[in-house]
Design an enzyme around this catalytic site. Sequence first.
Site, short mmCIF file in Angstrom:
data_model
loop_
_atom_site.label_atom_id
_atom_site.label_comp_id
_atom_site.label_asym_id
_atom_site.label_seq_id
_atom_site.Cartn_x
_atom_site.Cartn_y
_atom_site.Cartn_z
N ASP A 297 -0.43 -35.60 29.15
CA ASP A 297 0.76 -35.57 28.29
C ASP A 297 0.43 -34.83 26.99
O ASP A 297 1.20 -34.83 26.04
CB ASP A 297 1.30 -36.98 28.01
CG ASP A 297 0.31 -37.88 27.30
OD1 ASP A 297 -0.75 -37.39 26.84
OD2 ASP A 297 0.60 -39.09 27.19
N ARG B 136 -6.28 -44.28 20.84
CA ARG B 136 -4.96 -44.94 20.85
C ARG B 136 -4.70 -45.59 22.22
O ARG B 136 -4.24 -46.73 22.31
CB ARG B 136 -3.89 -43.87 20.58
CG ARG B 136 -2.52 -44.38 20.70
CD ARG B 136 -1.48 -43.27 20.69
NE ARG B 136 -0.20 -43.87 20.38
CZ ARG B 136 0.41 -43.77 19.22
NH1 ARG B 136 -0.07 -43.03 18.27
NH2 ARG B 136 1.55 -44.38 19.02
N VAL C 137 -4.07 -39.01 28.45
CA VAL C 137 -2.81 -39.67 28.08
C VAL C 137 -2.96 -40.15 26.64
O VAL C 137 -3.92 -40.86 26.33
CB VAL C 137 -2.55 -40.92 28.96
CG1 VAL C 137 -1.21 -41.56 28.61
CG2 VAL C 137 -2.61 -40.60 30.44
N HIS C 138 -2.06 -39.75 25.76
CA HIS C 138 -2.11 -40.34 24.42
C HIS C 138 -0.76 -40.40 23.71
O HIS C 138 -0.65 -40.90 22.61
CB HIS C 138 -3.12 -39.60 23.53
CG HIS C 138 -2.61 -38.27 23.03
ND1 HIS C 138 -2.63 -37.14 23.78
CD2 HIS C 138 -2.06 -37.90 21.85
CE1 HIS C 138 -2.12 -36.13 23.11
NE2 HIS C 138 -1.75 -36.56 21.92
N ARG C 139 0.30 -39.88 24.35
CA ARG C 139 1.62 -39.88 23.69
C ARG C 139 2.18 -41.29 23.61
O ARG C 139 2.11 -42.04 24.60
CB ARG C 139 2.61 -39.04 24.49
CG ARG C 139 2.25 -37.60 24.57
CD ARG C 139 2.70 -36.86 23.33
NE ARG C 139 1.91 -35.66 23.25
CZ ARG C 139 1.76 -34.93 22.16
NH1 ARG C 139 2.34 -35.27 21.04
NH2 ARG C 139 1.01 -33.86 22.17
#
Length: 454
Positions: A287, A241, A207-209
């Site tokens: 994502d 992030r 997950v990083h969006r």
Amino acid sequence: MVKILLFMGTRPEIIKMAPVIYGLAGKPEAEFVICDTSQHYDEELSKVFYEELKLPEPEFKLEVGSGSHGYQVSAVVKKAEEVIAGYNPDLTVAEGDTNSVVGVALSSVKLKVPFAHVESGLRSYDITMPEEVNRKIADSVASALFAPTERAALNLLYEGVNPGYIWVTGNTIVDILQLYVHRARIESTIIQDLELESVDFLIVLTVHRPENTDNPERLKSILEAVRELEECTILFPVHPRTKAKLEEYGMLKKLKSRKFKNLILLKPLGYVDFVRLLIEADAVLTDSGGIQEEAAILGKPCITLRDNTERPETVEMGFNMIAGASKDRIVDLTRKVIYDPSYIDNLSKINHPFGDGHAGERIANIIVENFEDFKIAAPKYHLSGAPTFRIYRVNEKLSGRTVYNLKPAIVTLIYQDGRPIIPTPDMTLENGMLIRCLAEKPILEELERKFDLA
Ligand code: UD1
Ligand code: UDP
């Protein structure tokens, strides 16, 4: 001899540009250097990949780092300008849709140095996604557009890009995966190291969006799905992030607690280990853009933690399911794929549409053979001021002629049954087809008179 300045700045760009670099390295008529924007600067998102992929050290570094979109794009524009002006290449090349890419594209075109875009034409049609803005801008100023699939090329045509600038090359990720699947099986010890040999279901999560990381409700919902999937062992290499956001929301401690005993938190992994996890996984929750493709290429079910995708081919082929951040949908889709062996069996019979593993070589060849045509120059003198578009249905008189025969440039071609195709010069016009032409108005009017076009 062609002089090329290659730019990359983030993890996926390094991975996907590698095959282009390998392709160029084998060509005596190509001289190239790498400029790294340093949008990603942590060793585990950058240096590790240069080393594993055996890439040459960057000749230039822009040291842009992190910051707001305005900061990052403007810093790349400003700093890339100095490097481009100093190195004076015949063209610049960048891959993907990050802030680095849009910055390089703008810098390059303003200096009248042609910009070549690898992985061009992807569209989610969701302008709230920062990458969609980057893709559209980069594509609109590019002189050479390397579309990974026919669908990506059609997106470009619909936006009015001259078909003479577009090449369907395949996606370089296929090239790199073909090399790394083998290496990952031999070299990676991650399965033994993490004692995963006998787990029932192995799931890879990334997950990083910003739509997920910067929205605590969505992030919480995804993580609740993870907790509910207690029969699965879920491996989660955490992007920096995401780590920062999990800390900010006070969620990181909870993830390390017994409540999430099925979750294994990891640092971002190198490529060999990550590919090994994808090979071994029963399903992928992500994502990421690139991982949706990798899952499809490896025949793994992918549950995409987004509301849309710029890789719709993966969904149409059945490899990818869009779950958004809905806990119930993520859990239901994951269980659907892991408990139904026929689902995986069927997937393994489907060919992915991302190319044959020679995209890097193909792109290198196109650059070497065509770079002199990638000129940024003012259009020819226009008697009427500027060209314009018109759409015609091919009639008896026009049918049988080739795209090349016609004086106005045909920029889009649609079969009578509605199927769009990319016009090539030798293509023959058939009765009933729709053609969109670009030319000065008097030339279009002459065509209309000559061929009785309404
Ligand atoms: C960027 C790209 C995204 C791509 C992703 C690949 C844009 C708009 N986004 O997202 O399209 O999918 O890279 O991973 O270009 N950070 C570190 N160390 C680093 C880099 C970043 O700690 O080496 C942290 C910083 O807190 C930074 C945050 O991650 O503020 C976001 O980094 P940034 O490069 O802005 O975007 P990504 O989320 O990595
Ligand atoms: N990847 C990796 N290690 C990880 C996570 C991802 O090597 O821990 C690779 C992955 O295989 C893919 C690329 O990084 O090739 C995707 O990067 P990311 O998801 O950061 O960016 P996106 O593709 O969404 O732009």
